[in-house]
Structures are given as structure tokens and as C-alpha cells.
Design a protein around this motif. Structure first.
Motif, PDB file in Angstrom:
ATOM      1  N   THR A  13       5.692  13.673  -1.234  1.00 11.01           N
ATOM      2  CA  THR A  13       5.897  12.846  -0.049  1.00 11.01           C
ATOM      3  C   THR A  13       5.055  11.582  -0.204  1.00 11.01           C
ATOM      4  OG1 THR A  13       4.088  13.878   1.181  1.00 11.01           O
ATOM      5  CG2 THR A  13       6.296  14.850   1.459  1.00 11.01           C
ATOM      6  N   ALA A  14       5.387  10.583   0.573  1.00 14.95           N
ATOM      7  CA  ALA A  14       4.611   9.344   0.518  1.00 14.95           C
ATOM      8  C   ALA A  14       4.753   8.590   1.828  1.00 14.95           C
ATOM      9  CB  ALA A  14       5.082   8.452  -0.636  1.00 14.95           C
ATOM     10  N   THR A  15       3.788   7.736   2.066  1.00 14.02           N
ATOM     11  CA  THR A  15       3.866   6.733   3.127  1.00 14.02           C
ATOM     12  C   THR A  15       3.551   5.401   2.458  1.00 14.02           C
ATOM     13  OG1 THR A  15       1.538   7.062   3.708  1.00 14.02           O
ATOM     14  CG2 THR A  15       3.169   8.305   4.986  1.00 14.02           C
ATOM     15  N   ALA A  16       4.087   4.341   3.026  1.00 10.01           N
ATOM     16  CA  ALA A  16       3.855   3.032   2.418  1.00 10.01           C
ATOM     17  C   ALA A  16       3.918   1.935   3.465  1.00 10.01           C
ATOM     18  CB  ALA A  16       4.867   2.755   1.309  1.00 10.01           C
ATOM     19  N   ARG A  17       3.293   0.828   3.080  1.00 13.35           N
ATOM     20  CA  ARG A  17       3.341  -0.391   3.888  1.00 13.35           C
ATOM     21  C   ARG A  17       3.947  -1.474   3.009  1.00 13.35           C
ATOM     22  NH1 ARG A  17      -2.330  -2.034   5.263  1.00 13.35           N
ATOM     23  NH2 ARG A  17      -2.270  -2.928   3.184  1.00 13.35           N
ATOM     24  N   TYR A  18       4.853  -2.249   3.573  1.00 13.20           N
ATOM     25  CA  TYR A  18       5.532  -3.331   2.862  1.00 13.20           C
ATOM     26  C   TYR A  18       5.350  -4.626   3.622  1.00 13.20           C
ATOM     27  CZ  TYR A  18       8.069   0.294   0.274  1.00 13.20           C
ATOM     28  OH  TYR A  18       8.402   1.365  -0.519  1.00 13.20           O
ATOM     29  N   LYS A  19       5.196  -5.707   2.883  1.00  6.47           N
ATOM     30  CA  LYS A  19       5.143  -7.040   3.474  1.00  6.47           C
ATOM     31  C   LYS A  19       6.509  -7.675   3.307  1.00  6.47           C
ATOM     32  CE  LYS A  19       2.673 -11.432   3.386  1.00  6.47           C
ATOM     33  NZ  LYS A  19       2.429 -11.511   4.799  1.00  6.47           N
ATOM     34  N   ILE A  20       7.041  -8.209   4.403  1.00  3.31           N
ATOM     35  CA  ILE A  20       8.328  -8.882   4.366  1.00  3.31           C
ATOM     36  C   ILE A  20       8.085 -10.365   4.103  1.00  3.31           C
ATOM     37  CG2 ILE A  20      10.462  -9.391   5.619  1.00  3.31           C
ATOM     38  CD1 ILE A  20       9.866  -6.369   4.958  1.00  3.31           C
ATOM     39  N   ILE A  21       8.726 -10.870   3.071  1.00  2.79           N
ATOM     40  CA  ILE A  21       8.596 -12.274   2.683  1.00  2.79           C
ATOM     41  C   ILE A  21       9.913 -12.971   3.023  1.00  2.79           C
ATOM     42  CG2 ILE A  21       8.164 -13.886   0.770  1.00  2.79           C
ATOM     43  CD1 ILE A  21       5.809 -11.999   1.272  1.00  2.79           C
ATOM     44  N   ASP A  22       9.807 -14.081   3.739  1.00  2.99           N
ATOM     45  CA  ASP A  22      10.974 -14.872   4.109  1.00  2.99           C
ATOM     46  C   ASP A  22      11.164 -15.952   3.050  1.00  2.99           C
ATOM     47  OD1 ASP A  22      12.913 -16.467   5.266  1.00  2.99           O
ATOM     48  OD2 ASP A  22      12.004 -16.424   7.251  1.00  2.99           O
ATOM     49  N   LEU A  23      12.284 -15.911   2.346  1.00  2.00           N
ATOM     50  CA  LEU A  23      12.566 -16.875   1.279  1.00  2.00           C
ATOM     51  C   LEU A  23      13.429 -18.042   1.748  1.00  2.00           C
ATOM     52  CD1 LEU A  23      13.313 -14.428  -1.668  1.00  2.00           C
ATOM     53  CD2 LEU A  23      11.172 -15.610  -1.156  1.00  2.00           C
ATOM     54  N   LYS A  34       0.865  -1.182   0.000  1.00  2.00           N
ATOM     55  CA  LYS A  34       0.000   0.000   0.000  1.00  2.00           C
ATOM     56  C   LYS A  34       0.899   1.230   0.000  1.00  2.00           C
ATOM     57  CE  LYS A  34      -3.839   2.106   2.445  1.00  2.00           C
ATOM     58  NZ  LYS A  34      -4.749   1.996   3.586  1.00  2.00           N
ATOM     59  N   MET A  35       0.527   2.212  -0.820  1.00  2.00           N
ATOM     60  CA  MET A  35       1.328   3.429  -0.901  1.00  2.00           C
ATOM     61  C   MET A  35       0.423   4.611  -1.186  1.00  2.00           C
ATOM     62  SD  MET A  35       4.668   3.962  -3.277  1.00  2.00           S
ATOM     63  CE  MET A  35       5.537   5.496  -3.349  1.00  2.00           C
ATOM     64  N   ALA A  36       0.656   5.714  -0.485  1.00  2.00           N
ATOM     65  CA  ALA A  36      -0.096   6.950  -0.714  1.00  2.00           C
ATOM     66  C   ALA A  36       0.902   8.063  -0.995  1.00  2.00           C
ATOM     67  CB  ALA A  36      -0.935   7.293   0.506  1.00  2.00           C
ATOM     68  N   THR A  37       0.709   8.749  -2.115  1.00  2.00           N
ATOM     69  CA  THR A  37       1.626   9.808  -2.541  1.00  2.00           C
ATOM     70  C   THR A  37       0.909  11.146  -2.553  1.00  2.00           C
ATOM     71  OG1 THR A  37       2.777   8.220  -3.953  1.00  2.00           O
ATOM     72  CG2 THR A  37       3.185  10.549  -4.392  1.00  2.00           C
ATOM     73  N   CYS A  38       1.598  12.179  -2.074  1.00  3.62           N
ATOM     74  CA  CYS A  38       1.101  13.558  -2.146  1.00  3.62           C
ATOM     75  C   CYS A  38       2.068  14.362  -3.008  1.00  3.62           C
ATOM     76  CB  CYS A  38       1.034  14.182  -0.758  1.00  3.62           C
ATOM     77  SG  CYS A  38      -0.143  13.401   0.336  1.00  3.62           S
ATOM     78  N   PHE A  39       1.556  14.973  -4.063  1.00  3.65           N
ATOM     79  CA  PHE A  39       2.364  15.787  -4.964  1.00  3.65           C
ATOM     80  C   PHE A  39       2.217  17.245  -4.556  1.00  3.65           C
ATOM     81  CE2 PHE A  39       0.921  12.052  -7.342  1.00  3.65           C
ATOM     82  CZ  PHE A  39       2.146  11.494  -7.661  1.00  3.65           C
ATOM     83  N   LEU A  40       3.339  17.917  -4.298  1.00  8.20           N
ATOM     84  CA  LEU A  40       3.305  19.282  -3.785  1.00  8.20           C
ATOM     85  C   LEU A  40       3.688  20.339  -4.806  1.00  8.20           C
ATOM     86  CD1 LEU A  40       4.910  18.430  -0.349  1.00  8.20           C
ATOM     87  CD2 LEU A  40       2.482  18.679  -0.887  1.00  8.20           C
ATOM     88  N   ARG A  41       4.585  19.992  -5.742  1.00  4.11           N
ATOM     89  CA  ARG A  41       4.970  20.936  -6.793  1.00  4.11           C
ATOM     90  C   ARG A  41       5.512  20.157  -7.985  1.00  4.11           C
ATOM     91  NH1 ARG A  41       7.860  23.164  -2.703  1.00  4.11           N
ATOM     92  NH2 ARG A  41       6.983  25.170  -3.215  1.00  4.11           N
TER      93      ARG A  41
END
Length: 147
Positions: free
Chosen positions: A129-139, A85-92
Motif C-alpha cells: 500500500t502507499a500514500t502520496a502527495r503530488y504537486k499540480i503544475i499548470d503549463l 512525497k510517497m510512503a510505501t508499506c510492503f505486506l507480502r
């Protein structure tokens, strides 16, 4: 952790990912204590819209390439991170040239990491700017469960 995919790439033992090459990605420094990574992008005119400004999806990719490496620098050798999941805010608007990026891993809760990122132009003005969520996968290979 210096033996993971990220650090092997930084040491030249693995190739830089294609998308990082396209974006003109370069590591400036990594701060282990604060879990921050500082990068530069040499944003070429190939990333622009018809009006000559960097396309928003390219800025989002740059933000992902700030936040993801902030996590990858801290992962174990057998782990990878996938953006969920990622949310981006564009400022300029962003112009071709040098763009600096900062990515920070804010916290890890089990197999989930939360990050934030920021892009700045050569004058230090925040572009996005952005915030994000990442899932860690164990290989790591698993032993078969005894039946």
C-alpha cells in the motif's frame, strides 16, 4: 477533462509511457464519481530480484502508476502532476504475473493532491500500500505582466 494527456494516451493518440510499458500497465476502469482508477500490471520476471520475487522499487513504481493516473484522469488539459512525497508499506512478497492496482485521489487542495494506492496479487491478497502527495503544475501559457 477527457481531452487531457491521460485520456489522449488511453485513446491511442499518444504512446503509453515507457515505464508503464516496462511494468505491463493496463487500464481496467476509471470511476469518476469516486476518483478511483483500477489497473493491471503484467509483472514480468525482468522485475525480480535474484530470489524470484518482484523488487520493492518496482512495486513502488506500480503504486505510483496507480495513484498518478488517478490524478491525471481528472486534470485539466494544461496540468501535470509531480510526485513530491510517497510512503510505501510492503505486506507480502510479490511474484511475477498479474498484479492489480487501485489508486484513489483522496483530495485536492489548490495545487496539491493526496492519494492512496494498493496492489493485490491474483488471489486478492494485498501486497503493498502507499500514500502520496503530488504537486499540480499548470503549463498553460501566461500573459506577460504589464510593468
Amino acid at each position: 477533462m477527457k481531452n487531457n494527456l491521460f485520456w489522449k494516451t488511453m485513446e491511442g493518440l499518444r504512446p503509453l509511457p515507457n515505464v508503464a510499458q516496462l511494468l505491463g500497465w493496463k487500464l481496467v476502469k476509471h470511476e469518476q464519481r469516486t476518483r478511483e482508477i483500477f489497473v493491471e500490471f503484467d509483472a514480468s520476471s525482468a522485475l525480480t530480484k535474484p530470489v524470484g520475487k518482484i523488487q520493492g522499487g518496482m512495486l513502488t513504481a506500480m503504486l505510483d502508476d496507480c495513484m498518478g493516473p488517478a490524478i491525471y484522469a481528472l486534470l485539466e488539459q494544461h496540468e501535470i502532476a509531480l510526485t513530491t512525497k510517497m510512503a510505501t508499506c510492503f505486506l507480502r512478497p510479490a511474484s511475477p504475473g498479474r498484479i492489480t492496482g487501485i489508486g484513489k485521489m483522496q483530495r485536492r487542495c489548490g495545487d496539491t493532491c493526496y492519494t492512496r494506492g494498493e496492489l493485490k496479487d491474483s488471489m486478492g491478497r494485498t501486497l503493498a500500500t502507499a500514500t502520496a502527495r503530488y504537486k499540480i503544475i499548470d503549463l498553460a501559457p501566461r500573459n506577460p505582466v504589464e510593468a
